[in-house]
Scaffold this motif. Sequence first.
Motif, PDB file in Angstrom:
ATOM      1  N   GLY A  55       0.831  -1.198   0.000  1.00 22.83           N
ATOM      2  CA  GLY A  55       0.000   0.000   0.000  1.00 22.83           C
ATOM      3  C   GLY A  55       0.863   1.243   0.000  1.00 22.83           C
ATOM      4  N   PRO A  56       0.226   2.400  -0.033  1.00 24.06           N
ATOM      5  CA  PRO A  56       0.995   3.651  -0.021  1.00 24.06           C
ATOM      6  C   PRO A  56       1.713   3.846   1.315  1.00 24.06           C
ATOM      7  N   ARG A  57       2.726   4.675   1.292  1.00 20.26           N
ATOM      8  CA  ARG A  57       3.479   4.986   2.511  1.00 20.26           C
ATOM      9  C   ARG A  57       2.592   5.700   3.532  1.00 20.26           C
ATOM     10  N   ASN A  58       1.733   6.561   3.041  1.00 20.41           N
ATOM     11  CA  ASN A  58       0.784   7.288   3.890  1.00 20.41           C
ATOM     12  C   ASN A  58      -0.596   7.231   3.258  1.00 20.41           C
ATOM     13  N   PRO A  59      -1.630   6.978   4.013  1.00 19.11           N
ATOM     14  CA  PRO A  59      -1.598   6.741   5.443  1.00 19.11           C
ATOM     15  C   PRO A  59      -1.152   5.303   5.748  1.00 19.11           C
ATOM     16  N   LEU A  60      -0.436   5.143   6.845  1.00 18.18           N
ATOM     17  CA  LEU A  60      -0.042   3.833   7.339  1.00 18.18           C
ATOM     18  C   LEU A  60      -1.230   3.246   8.095  1.00 18.18           C
ATOM     19  N   LEU A  61      -1.649   2.062   7.708  1.00 13.89           N
ATOM     20  CA  LEU A  61      -2.761   1.406   8.394  1.00 13.89           C
ATOM     21  C   LEU A  61      -2.228   0.663   9.610  1.00 13.89           C
ATOM     22  N   PRO A  62      -2.710   0.988  10.808  1.00 12.98           N
ATOM     23  CA  PRO A  62      -2.268   0.232  11.978  1.00 12.98           C
ATOM     24  C   PRO A  62      -2.853  -1.183  11.955  1.00 12.98           C
ATOM     25  N   GLN A  63      -2.251  -2.072  12.708  1.00 10.42           N
ATOM     26  CA  GLN A  63      -2.734  -3.450  12.825  1.00 10.42           C
ATOM     27  C   GLN A  63      -4.197  -3.431  13.246  1.00 10.42           C
ATOM     28  N   SER A  64      -5.059  -4.030  12.413  1.00 10.08           N
ATOM     29  CA  SER A  64      -6.497  -4.029  12.704  1.00 10.08           C
ATOM     30  C   SER A  64      -7.237  -4.857  11.652  1.00 10.08           C
ATOM     31  N   VAL A  65      -8.532  -5.011  11.867  1.00 14.70           N
ATOM     32  CA  VAL A  65      -9.406  -5.653  10.879  1.00 14.70           C
ATOM     33  C   VAL A  65      -9.915  -4.564   9.942  1.00 14.70           C
ATOM     34  N   TYR A  66      -9.838  -4.828   8.629  1.00 13.35           N
ATOM     35  CA  TYR A  66     -10.267  -3.863   7.620  1.00 13.35           C
ATOM     36  C   TYR A  66     -11.256  -4.501   6.655  1.00 13.35           C
ATOM     37  N   ALA A  67     -12.219  -3.703   6.240  1.00 18.15           N
ATOM     38  CA  ALA A  67     -13.163  -4.111   5.199  1.00 18.15           C
ATOM     39  C   ALA A  67     -12.522  -3.810   3.855  1.00 18.15           C
ATOM     40  N   LEU A  68     -12.399  -4.841   3.009  1.00 22.48           N
ATOM     41  CA  LEU A  68     -11.808  -4.689   1.686  1.00 22.48           C
ATOM     42  C   LEU A  68     -12.829  -5.077   0.629  1.00 22.48           C
ATOM     43  N   GLU A  69     -12.645  -4.526  -0.560  1.00 23.77           N
ATOM     44  CA  GLU A  69     -13.452  -4.865  -1.732  1.00 23.77           C
ATOM     45  C   GLU A  69     -12.515  -5.237  -2.862  1.00 23.77           C
ATOM     46  N   LEU A  78     -10.319  -8.515   6.572  1.00 23.67           N
ATOM     47  CA  LEU A  78      -9.040  -9.145   6.865  1.00 23.67           C
ATOM     48  C   LEU A  78      -8.351  -8.423   8.006  1.00 23.67           C
ATOM     49  N   PHE A  79      -7.657  -9.194   8.833  1.00 20.09           N
ATOM     50  CA  PHE A  79      -6.805  -8.633   9.863  1.00 20.09           C
ATOM     51  C   PHE A  79      -5.452  -8.390   9.215  1.00 20.09           C
ATOM     52  N   LEU A  80      -5.090  -7.122   9.039  1.00 22.16           N
ATOM     53  CA  LEU A  80      -3.840  -6.744   8.382  1.00 22.16           C
ATOM     54  C   LEU A  80      -2.833  -6.235   9.402  1.00 22.16           C
ATOM     55  N   VAL A  81      -1.580  -6.633   9.199  1.00 23.16           N
ATOM     56  CA  VAL A  81      -0.483  -6.210  10.063  1.00 23.16           C
ATOM     57  C   VAL A  81       0.574  -5.555   9.188  1.00 23.16           C
ATOM     58  N   ARG A  91       4.199  -2.545   3.429  1.00 25.46           N
ATOM     59  CA  ARG A  91       3.813  -3.926   3.149  1.00 25.46           C
ATOM     60  C   ARG A  91       3.007  -4.447   4.332  1.00 25.46           C
ATOM     61  N   TYR A  92       1.918  -5.152   4.020  1.00 23.06           N
ATOM     62  CA  TYR A  92       1.016  -5.702   5.027  1.00 23.06           C
ATOM     63  C   TYR A  92       0.906  -7.208   4.845  1.00 23.06           C
ATOM     64  N   GLU A  93       0.621  -7.899   5.943  1.00 19.08           N
ATOM     65  CA  GLU A  93       0.431  -9.345   5.894  1.00 19.08           C
ATOM     66  C   GLU A  93      -0.898  -9.711   6.541  1.00 19.08           C
ATOM     67  N   ALA A  94      -1.610 -10.620   5.889  1.00 19.70           N
ATOM     68  CA  ALA A  94      -2.802 -11.264   6.459  1.00 19.70           C
ATOM     69  C   ALA A  94      -2.473 -12.742   6.565  1.00 19.70           C
TER      70      ALA A  94
END
Length: 101
Positions: A55-69, A78-81, A91-94
Amino acid sequence: MATPLTEEEFSKHVNTKFRVSGDQPIELELEQVKGYLSKAHEQQGMERFSAFFRGPRNPLLPQSVYALEHERMGALELFLVPIAQDENGCRYEAVFNYFKQ
């Protein structure tokens, strides 16, 4: 019927975009899907894999569950870290770990 969240299904969509819902929606690109083989001492019959997104450098998504399409997979949560950040973005991992049907 919902799209199954399997290693095989995610692998079909490497290099495609997933849109994260929110006040400022952002796009993540699925970069890699990595499966894990069970070791002899581990529970058998499990689906184990990770999906890696960029993903982009900003905004940085904190570790959490996100709704994706996704255009083919539809809506999913997905719970993204966040696992790494560089000049190209974040870079994020599920991680998936469940009994196979």
